[in-house]
Structures are given as C-alpha cells and as structure tokens.
Design a protein around this motif. Structure first.
Motif, PDB file in Angstrom:
ATOM      1  N   ASP A 168       0.813  -1.222   0.000  1.00  0.00           N
ATOM      2  CA  ASP A 168       0.000   0.000   0.000  1.00  0.00           C
ATOM      3  C   ASP A 168       0.846   1.272   0.000  1.00  0.00           C
ATOM      4  O   ASP A 168       0.327   2.350  -0.282  1.00  0.00           O
ATOM      5  CB  ASP A 168      -0.925   0.021   1.222  1.00  0.00           C
ATOM      6  CG  ASP A 168      -2.182  -0.805   0.983  1.00  0.00           C
ATOM      7  OD1 ASP A 168      -2.258  -1.441  -0.091  1.00  0.00           O
ATOM      8  OD2 ASP A 168      -3.066  -0.831   1.845  1.00  0.00           O
TER       9      ASP A 168
ATOM     10  N   LYS B 177       2.929   2.301  -2.039  1.00  0.00           N
ATOM     11  CA  LYS B 177       3.036   2.900  -3.369  1.00  0.00           C
ATOM     12  C   LYS B 177       1.865   3.829  -3.667  1.00  0.00           C
ATOM     13  O   LYS B 177       1.966   4.699  -4.524  1.00  0.00           O
ATOM     14  CB  LYS B 177       3.115   1.804  -4.428  1.00  0.00           C
ATOM     15  CG  LYS B 177       4.390   0.985  -4.361  1.00  0.00           C
ATOM     16  CD  LYS B 177       4.432  -0.058  -5.456  1.00  0.00           C
ATOM     17  CE  LYS B 177       5.722  -0.870  -5.391  1.00  0.00           C
ATOM     18  NZ  LYS B 177       5.763  -1.921  -6.428  1.00  0.00           N
ATOM     19  N   LYS B 178       0.759   3.624  -2.972  1.00  0.00           N
ATOM     20  CA  LYS B 178      -0.419   4.458  -3.213  1.00  0.00           C
ATOM     21  C   LYS B 178      -0.289   5.824  -2.565  1.00  0.00           C
ATOM     22  O   LYS B 178      -1.014   6.749  -2.903  1.00  0.00           O
ATOM     23  CB  LYS B 178      -1.673   3.754  -2.680  1.00  0.00           C
ATOM     24  CG  LYS B 178      -1.938   2.402  -3.313  1.00  0.00           C
ATOM     25  CD  LYS B 178      -3.111   1.709  -2.630  1.00  0.00           C
ATOM     26  CE  LYS B 178      -3.322   0.302  -3.189  1.00  0.00           C
ATOM     27  NZ  LYS B 178      -4.419  -0.399  -2.475  1.00  0.00           N
ATOM     28  N   GLU B 179       0.635   5.938  -1.623  1.00  0.00           N
ATOM     29  CA  GLU B 179       0.808   7.195  -0.891  1.00  0.00           C
ATOM     30  C   GLU B 179       2.035   7.924  -1.437  1.00  0.00           C
ATOM     31  O   GLU B 179       3.117   7.368  -1.488  1.00  0.00           O
ATOM     32  CB  GLU B 179       0.981   6.914   0.612  1.00  0.00           C
ATOM     33  CG  GLU B 179       1.168   8.148   1.467  1.00  0.00           C
ATOM     34  CD  GLU B 179       0.049   9.153   1.277  1.00  0.00           C
ATOM     35  OE1 GLU B 179       0.329  10.258   0.757  1.00  0.00           O
ATOM     36  OE2 GLU B 179      -1.097   8.816   1.617  1.00  0.00           O
ATOM     37  N   LYS B 180       1.852   9.165  -1.859  1.00  0.00           N
ATOM     38  CA  LYS B 180       2.945   9.939  -2.459  1.00  0.00           C
ATOM     39  C   LYS B 180       3.711  10.771  -1.427  1.00  0.00           C
ATOM     40  O   LYS B 180       4.884  11.020  -1.578  1.00  0.00           O
ATOM     41  CB  LYS B 180       2.389  10.869  -3.549  1.00  0.00           C
ATOM     42  CG  LYS B 180       1.617  10.143  -4.640  1.00  0.00           C
ATOM     43  CD  LYS B 180       2.481   9.122  -5.348  1.00  0.00           C
ATOM     44  CE  LYS B 180       1.701   8.384  -6.440  1.00  0.00           C
ATOM     45  NZ  LYS B 180       2.475   7.285  -7.031  1.00  0.00           N
TER      46      LYS B 180
ATOM     47  N   ASN C 188       2.914   9.692 -12.955  1.00  0.00           N
ATOM     48  CA  ASN C 188       2.569   9.935 -11.543  1.00  0.00           C
ATOM     49  C   ASN C 188       2.206  11.388 -11.242  1.00  0.00           C
ATOM     50  O   ASN C 188       2.106  11.751 -10.066  1.00  0.00           O
ATOM     51  CB  ASN C 188       3.708   9.509 -10.612  1.00  0.00           C
ATOM     52  CG  ASN C 188       3.884   8.004 -10.567  1.00  0.00           C
ATOM     53  OD1 ASN C 188       3.020   7.295 -10.066  1.00  0.00           O
ATOM     54  ND2 ASN C 188       4.966   7.528 -11.137  1.00  0.00           N
TER      55      ASN C 188
ATOM     56  N   HIS D 216      -0.019   6.176 -14.547  1.00  0.00           N
ATOM     57  CA  HIS D 216      -0.392   6.506 -13.164  1.00  0.00           C
ATOM     58  C   HIS D 216      -0.800   7.980 -12.996  1.00  0.00           C
ATOM     59  O   HIS D 216      -0.641   8.537 -11.903  1.00  0.00           O
ATOM     60  CB  HIS D 216       0.745   6.147 -12.201  1.00  0.00           C
ATOM     61  CG  HIS D 216       1.202   4.730 -12.336  1.00  0.00           C
ATOM     62  ND1 HIS D 216       0.419   3.661 -11.970  1.00  0.00           N
ATOM     63  CD2 HIS D 216       2.348   4.197 -12.844  1.00  0.00           C
ATOM     64  CE1 HIS D 216       1.059   2.534 -12.226  1.00  0.00           C
ATOM     65  NE2 HIS D 216       2.232   2.834 -12.764  1.00  0.00           N
TER      66      HIS D 216
ATOM     67  N   SER E  87      -3.644   9.283 -12.333  1.00  0.00           N
ATOM     68  CA  SER E  87      -4.971   8.786 -11.941  1.00  0.00           C
ATOM     69  C   SER E  87      -6.051   9.857 -11.989  1.00  0.00           C
ATOM     70  O   SER E  87      -7.239   9.546 -12.020  1.00  0.00           O
ATOM     71  CB  SER E  87      -4.898   8.193 -10.526  1.00  0.00           C
ATOM     72  OG  SER E  87      -4.374   9.147  -9.617  1.00  0.00           O
TER      73      SER E  87
ATOM     74  N   ASN F   2      -3.014   2.550 -15.542  1.00  0.00           N
ATOM     75  CA  ASN F   2      -3.644   3.152 -14.354  1.00  0.00           C
ATOM     76  C   ASN F   2      -3.844   4.652 -14.562  1.00  0.00           C
ATOM     77  O   ASN F   2      -3.497   5.468 -13.719  1.00  0.00           O
ATOM     78  CB  ASN F   2      -2.808   2.898 -13.106  1.00  0.00           C
ATOM     79  CG  ASN F   2      -3.541   3.295 -11.829  1.00  0.00           C
ATOM     80  OD1 ASN F   2      -4.761   3.301 -11.796  1.00  0.00           O
ATOM     81  ND2 ASN F   2      -2.794   3.652 -10.795  1.00  0.00           N
TER      82      ASN F   2
ATOM     83  N   ARG G  24      -6.381  -5.859 -10.510  1.00  0.00           N
ATOM     84  CA  ARG G  24      -5.145  -5.071 -10.615  1.00  0.00           C
ATOM     85  C   ARG G  24      -3.953  -5.790  -9.998  1.00  0.00           C
ATOM     86  O   ARG G  24      -2.814  -5.543 -10.372  1.00  0.00           O
ATOM     87  CB  ARG G  24      -5.331  -3.710  -9.925  1.00  0.00           C
ATOM     88  CG  ARG G  24      -6.311  -2.813 -10.666  1.00  0.00           C
ATOM     89  CD  ARG G  24      -6.242  -1.381 -10.155  1.00  0.00           C
ATOM     90  NE  ARG G  24      -7.197  -0.527 -10.838  1.00  0.00           N
ATOM     91  CZ  ARG G  24      -6.964   0.052 -12.002  1.00  0.00           C
ATOM     92  NH1 ARG G  24      -5.823  -0.151 -12.612  1.00  0.00           N
ATOM     93  NH2 ARG G  24      -7.876   0.811 -12.579  1.00  0.00           N
TER      94      ARG G  24
END
Length: 1153
Positions: free
Chosen positions: A241, A243-246, A634, A657, A659, A682, A743
């Motif tokens: 998880d 990777k989901k937080e920048k 990103n 990415h 998103s 993504n 995913r």
C-alpha cells in the motif's frame, strides 16, 4: 347423503396418532442416524475451517498493510472459531463414547440422541457462518512478503571459494546479530573492499538459517532518496500500500506502523501462545547518518532503532558509531595476498599459470592494494590480452606507483576505460558518463533510454526500440568490464560503484564537466559561477533544497536533472533562461504554476520528464516543438489540452499513473504522427465510442493514425467503445486491459492482453481482438460465459505466441484444449484456471506430442467438476513441469489417471500443493481400485496416496497436503526409488484419517528435508516410524500443532538399545496443543540434536518425559512454554519431567497471592 359416524372418530384417532408417532419417529431418527450426523458435522467443520483460515490470512495481509479490518469480519472470525471449537469438542465426546460402549461401535441410545440433536444445531450454525463468509468481498492475496524468511525456501549460499578473511567477518556479523544486546551492527571499510557483496552473503546465510522472520534491504547511497528507500524496505515487508501514498511523511507513518505492528505480540493460536517476529533491515552504503524517523523506522530521540535490528555498511566508522548508534562494527580490510591472487586467477583463468604470464601476476596484483573491485577490473583487462599488452599495461601502472591510493585507483580504471575505442567505444563512454550524471547508485534503464534519445547518444533516426536494444548491449559491455555491477536478484537491474562514479566525475569528464550535487552542498547559489558556467550536465539527486535560484547562468548545460524530496519546491519562470543548449530536463516532485513558462527558451529540448509533479497549465509544454520524449508519469494532471497535439516530433508519451487524468482533447493523440510508444497504465480510461458525435474525449480510433506506434499500454473500462477496425497489427509490445481486470494480477510477458467479458459481449469476434490473441504472450480471460466449451476456440488463429494463460470465472468452459484443434499451446509455460464451474478436463481427447510440452506451472482452483487433472499419456509430455497446485476441486478423485502403460518421471517438478480435495484417495489410479462409495462401510487394507512406481518425483522440494480427509497413508513401500530424495519442505494439515506421517520405509529418502509441519491431524498417533538404522538427518524446523491423538513423535518397529538417531539439521522444534503426547520417543535409541537451539512445548499436559534413551543437545539452554516463560534443568529429559510440576506450583502460588 349419510355419514358414517365412525369416520370422525377414525380421523381424530389418526390425528392423535400423528401427534404421538411423528415426534417419536423424529427422536428415533436422532438415535439411528447419529453416525450420519457425525459425518455431516465433520464435513461442515472442514469447510468452515478452510473459510476461517482464508479470512485469517486475508486479515494478516490487511494488517501488514496497516489497513483497518472491518469489525464485521473480525466478529465473524471469532464466531467461526468458537463454533468450530464447540463442534470439535462435540465430535470428540461422541468418539470417546463410541469407544466405551458396544465394543467400540456405537454409544448408548441416549448418548446418540443427545449428540444428534446438538450436531443438527451445530451443522446449521456452521452452514450459516459459511454463507455469511461467502458474502465478504475484496479478500486480499495470501502471498508472503518478499522479505519473509520462514515462508519460502531460502536460496542456498553460493560457494565461490569464500576467502578466509571474509568468512571470519561473516561469522562475527552473524554472531553479533544473534546477540540480543545488539540492535545495530555495522561493517566499514574503504571503497572497493566488497562491503555490499559481503552483505549479500550475510543475507543469504540469514535466509538459509532463518535467524530472522523478515529481512528488508535498501541501498542508501551518497544522496539518499527517502522515497525509494521506503519502497525498498516496504517491498521486503509486503507493505504494497505504500506505493499508493505519495507524501513522504505519510509513507513514513505507514512504514513505522507496519514495523511497530511486527513488534507487538500477535495471537498465534487458540491457546493464546504469542510470538514476536524478528525483523532485520539492511541499509547499504551510508555516507552520513540517516534520519530513521524520516524513513519510518521506529527509533528514539537519539536515532537509535527500536523494535527491529539494523545491519549497516559505510566507508566511515564514525558514521556507524556516532550517527547510527552502532553496537558492534567490523572493519572489512583488503584481501590478503593469497586471497587476492586466487581472485585474480579465477577471473583471468589458466593463462596465469603459464609462462611468460606467470611472472607478471604478482607485479599486477601489487598495484591493486588488495581491493576486490580493482583486482577484478585489472583481471578483466588482462583476460583477453596478449603478452605485449600485459607488459604495456604494467609499464603504465608503474608510472603511478608513487601516487596516492585514490590516484592509483583512477589510473587503473583509466586503463580499462582506454580500451573502449572507435565508434562503439565512444558510445560506451557516453553511456557510462550518463550513468554517473544520473546521480544514483541504481540507474533506471527506462530513464537512461529517454536521456539517450534526448542527448542524441545514438543516430537521430534510430527508433525507440533500436535505442533500447543498443543500450542493453552497451550495458553488458560495461558489466563485463566491471564499470557496472550486475544485480543478483534482477537481471535488468545494475549498479554503479562509487569508485567508478568518482573516476568518471573527476577524470573521464575533464573535457565535458559534470556536476552531481551532494546533500552537504547546501545551495547551488554557493557554487563557483565559473564551475556552473562551464558545466554541461548537472544532477540534484534527492538533495534537501528549499528553493531554486531565479536564474542559473549555465550556457553550456545540456542535461539538467532535479530529484527532490520536497514536494512543494517551485520552479521560477526564469530559472532555465540561459540554458539554450539544454537537451534533457527531468524534474521530479516540483510544482509548476500558471505563471510565465520556464521552458520558453529551451528550443533544443528533446526529452522532458515531469514525474510526480503538480502542473497547473499543461499547455505551456506546447512551446517545445523539438520534443521527442514527454513524461507526466505519476503527475497530477486532469486534462491533456489540444496544444499538446502540436508536438509533432514526439516519439514517446508517458501518462502512466496519472490517476486524475479525465480528459484528453479529441484529436490530440491522432496528431502525434511520429509517436512510437504510448503508456497509459492506471490512467485515462474514458474513451469515446466511434459513433459519439461530437466527441467530448479521445477515441481509440485516433491510434490508427499513428503509423509508427508499436508499444501501447492502455486501459479500456468499457469494451463496447473498441472500434471494429482498430489497427493493432504493428504492435509488438503492449499491455491492454479491457473491463474490470484484477489489478493485483502478476504480469509476466511483453505482449499482455487482459479481458473481463460481459456475458452478452461479442468482443472476442472483433478483428482487432483476434489479431491480438494471435500474438499475445500473456493472456487473462475472465467471464467467458457464452457458448464456448473450450478455450482454444476463442482464437481463430490459435495461440502461437502464448506463454502464460489465466482463465477465471467462467460457467461455459469444459476443456482448455479440444481435439482435434488448430491450437496446441506449444510454448505455454503457465496455466492458471480458477472458478471454472463446468471444467471437466484439461483436454477432451489425446493431443499431439507437442501440446503443453513447455508447461512449467499448473494451478487449478475451484473447478468442481474436474475428477482428474491429467491422463498419464499427457503427463508424459510435460517434462518441464516445475509447479503443480490443485485447490478446492471437490470431485477430484486422482491427479493422474492411467490411460496407458509405463512409468512417467517428472524430472523438474519442485512444488506440489494439494488442498481441499475431499474425494481424492490417490495421486495416480489405474481405475481398478474400489470407488469411494464402495469403500465407505468396508474395512480393508489402507491405500497409500503415492502408490506404486508409475510416477516418479526425483526433484520435488516442497510438498503440501491440506485437508484431504480420504487419505489414510501418504506413501506405500512401492514408491519409485528415486522419488522424494530432494524433498525440503513437507506440510500436512487436517488429514483426519492419517495415523502416521513418515513410515520407516520412506524415512531414509528424506535426507534433504529441512522443514516438517504437521497440524490438526486428529487421528495421528506417530510422526516418524523407525526401523533399526533408519537415518533421520534433515529437518531444521519441526512443528506439530493441534494433533490431539499424537502420542509420540518417533516410534520404532523393534529398535535396539545403543542405536543412534541424529537430527543433524534440526534447529527449531515446536510441540503445541498435543493433548495426547506422552513423549517425543519411547524407544531406547540415543537421540542427538547437534544444532537444536529452540524448543517450544505448550499445551501438552500428558507429556511426562522426552525420550527413554540418552539425549544430546549441546546448544540447547532452555525450553519455552511461552514468549516470556522458559525452563531448564540439567538436560532436556529432566527439564520436561519437572517442567509441568513446576508450572502447577507456580499456578498455585499465583492463586494464593
């Protein structure tokens, strides 16, 4: 009409009779059906046990990722565990009553009546709980974290003739890590001594010995990228998880919570035993102190790690001691003379033993100062050189003898560097310089490709694919010359040594100055202006920079790279005004506002990477008319405006990415006529349908205008927008996802097609899909619920390129391959089938000898109509098979059905997992054994699961048998002689009819066994059954939890006093919840455990002693009954004898107090 007066009376009598007889019949039914109720209850216990374990594993994964688990799920799990315990207790009471009455057949009627009533209620409860579980959604994967040491087989340590000096330090490091007084252990030494290589060896040893539960590793380097360090550690911990937080601070919080969660004690089983997981974090190549708090590693105010252990390397001892609080540190010095000579000779080969070269070896080695890095570099120069070249090189080295070591290092690297000659050599040198400019220890191959295009490293007319191929070739050249270092775990990853970076920056770039700012260079403003003015390349690799100057006077600048940890850094509009020669600009994690464009004077810019940036106005990019590579990966962009369509020279566009990207102006993509690669993973997926007018968003049909497009990564949420005539013939690399595709799916190939289909969709009939199916190497098919009975009819041209096939959630598929067919799956390597409720067979008939001949992995799950996995004739055609997993196929009666004669050997099969196959009795059957229905009420000889010699397993390393309740014996004495000799891990769970696991006739083969786990086998009485002289010398780990009928671990068939059984590898033994266990062994054998260090005995109230014979445990110092409590008196036998008495006394004292 007359009425018989007797009728009302008869009717009344019948009603009374019903009221009286029907309840009696029901009660009588409870009595006569007690055995049936017991069987049904066992069946429901097995089903719910699986569901409870599945939920438990999913909860563990969620907690690994610091997710909040819904209270509904945890409440259900508690209820399920409680219901299962009650059901098991009810069955145990019934079994005891059965043994005590009527010669052990049935208990008395009252007991049967009471049991059946309770069993009926329990069956309904278990069924209700199972139904509730089926309603849960989004269950996570149960794959272990990559850093998990105990969950996977450890790789064997390499034996490359390890040098004595290194072996000694490695032993000291292992001892220091094992010492509970040490939380931080370090290695220091000058560059080139092999510190990183040593750590790789230590990590291998740790995994082999399983001295830690989790190992995570990160390369820190001279300019630490906190975000990358966090990701590398999180990868080892399974914290996907992150990777989901920048935001770096929020990532640190996630990582810290994950590590603190490991530190907290966890409930391991129903009895409340608790265990802490041991975590090691390896931080390589520290140049200064690393702020652990900023990374997310728990620490005190003094930066001292808390809860886990650290293993560090640095050139500087003071960094380890003062800044990282090292408890033990070791100097890794240069190699000794003989060691250096062996390393040199190993690289150069036999040439060094012959004249005239032999006399020159010592002279060459004297110049290398015992540094492995230089020795290998020198050896690579000499390996292909003739005698004259040797003399010339040594003459040049002699000229540098009186200089300092750093200058000598540069001189020797210069010798290797000078060997790159001609046009190829020029390209190699330019690439090496580019790797150094990059400023990180592990350069990204993808970024190097983009920088190479921007700097015109290769011919201007080279395609992107040609650039990638050429770059890969040059990287191999640099690896062969030791300028780049290969990564052990990933062939596509490489590293650049600090010594090489220093050489290139100071020596090789004198005519083309470059500047890589270090963190202690506080501000670019403070640098000498003449240095900046002449500089052609600059990199700010993750430096703590608060602001950029309004303008940098760098008229010669061609490459400008800025990677920052500060997400709020703004770029002044005039910052790059002087850089009119700039060709490559890479900005990471910066903010670009709507003010005047900072790019207005960059007319020579070819590569622009704005990764992980915040952009308010994307249209400003349109000024860069010569741009070839553009990346927004990103980044926070919502719209790709029409102005981007003016970038007609663009060859690569990366929108991965993004998103938040919701709109691409119609016509933008179609205007990029030279585009070769388009990445939109993504990212944007709101494609317009062809017939929509006027269009409000981009349409897939625009891609037809891109005649050079050969790489495409794209998501299409609604497959109905796919144009019939979409041209995909030119695509060579693609990742195309249509519909709701999982995913988390692991993708392996370079041409990937993933389709989740609507039952009424005709998507498979479209020409573009048929074209893709014919050249895809990795295919996912979900929701095939049409008229298709076989997968092979999905493609009109077959699957000539297919290597990986996964099919999931289909109600129509009956076969994978139907013969005769135009498809043969000649190069298929992996086959994954899941929830195909109508699947009957892999093949419906005999197939050609080439079909499936390359198959390595087979996984079949939830295919409840399958009775046989392979016929013997097909299995014979699978010589490369490495992994076989069959899970929850309820009608499966055997894995292999004999349809021809002869023996089959599976020479490469290493993993065999069989789980939840309630009707299976044998691995292979010739069809003559009695069916399960005729065996239910008969008493006869036991039939072993692995019976006979028709299938041999010479390479099998992992065997898992879970909840296969029809199996009575695992092996018979006719098993092929070469089978199971390499078995390392054996796990048996929930085999209700098993009475022993390893009989004497199979035990002698298990010399490689490292781990044995047996759990919840309620009929198990013995684990090992020995005959005299049976060897027993594997098994580093042995666990036997919750086998309530187990009376002893080892029994013998008439062994004699004086014989010795040696457990040469056993280091960890756990005896838990074995309520019937009397002892480990009742034989007179002498038991020897030379490496045994940890013994846990918990929940074994009947255990009175360990063994009747003598015991030798030289390393054992205590027996644990919990994490906190342990006992020890003289030896293992006396300890066990007195332990339970002492525990009773302690309990009595606690009650009195």
């Amino acid at each position: 009409m007359s009425v018989d007066p007797a009728i009302p009376v008869a009717s009344f009598a019948w009603d009374v009779l019903k009221w009286a007889v029907v309840p009696v019949k029901r009660q009588f039914g409870y009595v006569i059906s007690s055995k049936s109720y017991a069987q049904d209850l066992r069946k429901e216990v097995g089903k719910l046990t699986y569901e409870a374990e599945r939920i438990h594993n999913a909860v563990e994964v969620a907690r690994n990722n610091i997710r909040t688990v819904y209270s509904l799920v945890t409440d259900w799990h508690e209820s399920a565990e409680k219901a299962l315990n009650e059901a098991r207790e009810l069955l145990e009471e019934f079994e005891k009553a059965s043994k005590s009455c009527c010669y052990g057949t049935l208990p008395d009627p009252n007991c049967r009546y009471q049991f059946s009533r309770k069993a009926k209620d329990k069956i309904e409860l278990l069924q209700r709980l199972a139904r509730e579980c089926s309603e849960f959604r989004d269950i996570s994967s149960t794959d272990p974290a990559p850093g998990n040491v105990t969950a996977v087989s450890a790789p064997s340590a390499k034996d490359d003739g390890v040098f004595e000096s290194r072996a000694s330090i490695k032993c000291k490091i292992m001892a220091a890590l094992a010492d509970n007084r040490n939380s931080v252990v370090g290695v220091h030494g000058m560059g080139g001594t092999g510190k990183s290589t040593l750590l790789e060896e230590v990590e291998r040893r740790i995994r082999e010995e399983r001295s830690f539960d989790l190992v995570a590793k990160a390369d820190v380097s001279e300019n630490p990228d906190i975000k990358r360090i966090q990701e590398e550690i999180a990868h080892g911990l399974g914290l996907s998880d992150i990777k989901k937080e920048k935001n770096v601070s929020l990532r640190a919080k996630l990582l810290r919570e994950r590590l603190e969660d490991e530190e907290r004690t966890k409930q391991e089983n129903d009895e409340g035993k608790k265990k802490k997981k041991k975590v090691l974090i390896i931080l390589d190549n520290l140049w200064k102190g690393l702020d652990l708090k900023s990374v997310g590693i728990p620490c005190g105010h003094d930066n001292k790690v808390i809860g886990c252990k650290l293993l560090l390397t640095s050139r500087f001892q003071f960094v380890l001691r003062r800044e990282m609080g090292c408890d033990a540190d070791f100097l890794l010095d240069a190699l000794k003379e003989e060691e250096a000579k062996r390393l040199f000779e190993r690289t150069v080969s036999d040439k060094v033993h012959h004249d005239p070269f032999k006399s020159m070896v010592d002279e060459a080695l004297n110049k290398c100062a015992g540094l492995p890095f230089l020795i290998i570099a020198m050896a690579n120069v000499f390996r292909d050189a003739d005698f004259r070249e040797w003399k010339d090189v040594l003459r040049q080295i002699e000229m540098s003898t009186n200089r300092g070591l750093s200058e000598r290092i540069n001189e020797m690297l210069q010798l290797s560097y000078n060997r790159f000659k001609g046009e190829d050599g020029k390209e190699v040198k330019s690439l090496l310089r580019l790797c150094v400019v990059y400023g990180v220890s592990k350069p990204s191959l993808e970024n190097l490709v983009r920088y190479s295009v921007g700097t015109r490293l290769f011919r201007e007319d080279s395609s992107m694919e040609e650039v990638r191929d050429r770059l890969s070739t040059l990287i191999q050249t640099l690896k062969a010359s030791s300028f780049l270092l290969a990564d052990e775990k990933d062939a596509d990853v490489f590293k650049i040594h600090d010594l090489v970076r220093g050489f290139v920056a100071s020596v090789a770039s004198r005519d083309d100055p470059l500047l890589v700012l270090k963190n202690h260079d506080k501000s670019v403003i403070e640098l000498p202006k003449d240095k900046l003015k002449s500089c052609t390349s600059v990199c700010f690799p993750y430096v703590d920079m608060e602001e950029l100057p309004e303008e940098l006077d760098c008229p010669e600048m061609r490459i400008f790279l800025l990677f920052t940890n500060n997400g709020s850094l703004k770029v002044p509009s005039s910052c790059f005004n002087s850089m009119r020669k700039l060709m490559v600009l890479h900005l990471s994690r910066v903010r670009l506002t709507r003010s005047r464009s900072p790019f207005q004077f960059l007319e020579n810019l070819h590569t622009l990477c704005l990764n992980d940036c915040s952009l308010e106005d994307v249209a400003m990019i349109s000024e860069l008319k010569r741009l070839c590579v553009l990346s927004f990966a990103n980044s926070k962009i919502q719209r790709l405006p029409k102005e981007i369509g003016q970038l007609v020279e663009l060859r690569l566009l990366d929108l991965n990415h993004c998103s938040k990207l919701e709109m691409i102006e119609p016509g933008v993509l179609g205007s990029l006529m030279k585009l070769e690669e388009l990445y939109m993973e993504n990212s944007f997926d709101r494609w317009n349908a062809v017939e929509q007018t006027p269009p409000t968003n981009a349409g897939l049909i625009e891609l037809n205008k891109l005649k050079n497009l050969y790489t495409l990564h794209v998501s299409i949420l609604d497959p109905s927008v796919l144009p019939e005539d979409l041209n995909v013939d030119k695509l060579t690399k693609y990742q195309i996802r249509m519909g709701d595709v999982p995913r988390q799916r692991i993708r392996i190939g370079s041409s990937i097609l993933e389709l989740t289909l609507d039952p009424i969709s005709d998507i498979l009939q479209k020409g573009c899909i048929q074209t893709l199916l014919g050249k895809t190497d990795d295919l996912f098919l979900g929701g095939l619920n049409g008229i298709e009975q076989t997968i092979c009819v999905s493609s009109q041209k077959g699957f000539p390129k297919l290597k990986h096939l996964q099919v999931k959630n289909s109600s129509s598929i009956r076969y994978v391959l139907q013969s005769p067919s135009h498809t043969d799956f000649k190069i298929l390597e992996s086959l994954l089938l899941d929830n195909l409720i109508s699947l009957e067979k892999i093949c419906n008939n005999h197939v050609s000898s080439n079909s499936f001949s390359a198959l390595k992995v087979v996984r079949v799950e939830n295919c409840n109509k399958m009775e046989v996995l392979f016929p013997l004739s097909l299995l014979r055609e699978l010589p490369r098979l490495e992994e076989m997993r069959v899970v929850e196929c309820h009608l499966m009666r055997e894995i292999v059905e004999v349809d021809d004669c002869g023996k089959v050997e599976l020479p490469n099969l290493r993993v065999l997992e069989l789980r939840d196959l309630p009707n299976i009795k044998n691995f292979v059957s010739d069809g003559t054994a009695p069916s399960s229905s005729t065996l239910n009420d008969q008493i006869g000889p036991q039939i072993a699961f692995f019976n006979g010699q028709q299938v041999a397993f010479p390479s099998l390393e992992t065997l898992s048998i879970w909840r296969m309740d029809s199996i009575e014996t695992i092996w018979d004495n006719q098993v092929a002689a070469e089978s199971f000799c390499k078995l390392k891990s054996l796990r048996v769970y929930g085999g209700d009819k098993l009475e022993n696991i390893v009989p004497s006739y199979i035990l002698g083969r298990l010399k490689s066994l490292e781990s044995l786990e047996v759990q919840s086998c309620d009929s198990l009485e013995v684990v090992f059954k020995l005959q005299p002289l049976s060897p027993l010398d594997g098994h580093p780990i042995a666990r036997f939890p919750k086998c309530k009928m187990l009376t002893e671990v080892i029994c013998d068939d008439g062994g004699e006093e004086g014989l010795v059984v040696v457990f040469n590898q056993l280091k960890y033994m756990e005896l838990d919840g074995l309520t019937g266990l009397r002892c480990f062994s009742s034989s007179k054998y002498a038991l020897m455990f030379p490496l045994l260090e940890d013994v846990i005995v918990s929940g074994c109230p009947s255990m009175k002693f360990f063994s009747e014979g003598p015991i030798n445990t030289p390393k054992l110092e205590r027996v644990h009954v919990s994490t906190e409590a342990w006992f020890w008196e003289e030896n293992l036998n006396i300890t066990i004898q007195n332990m339970f008495k002492e525990m009773v006394c302690i309990g009595y004292q606690i009650m009195c107090n």
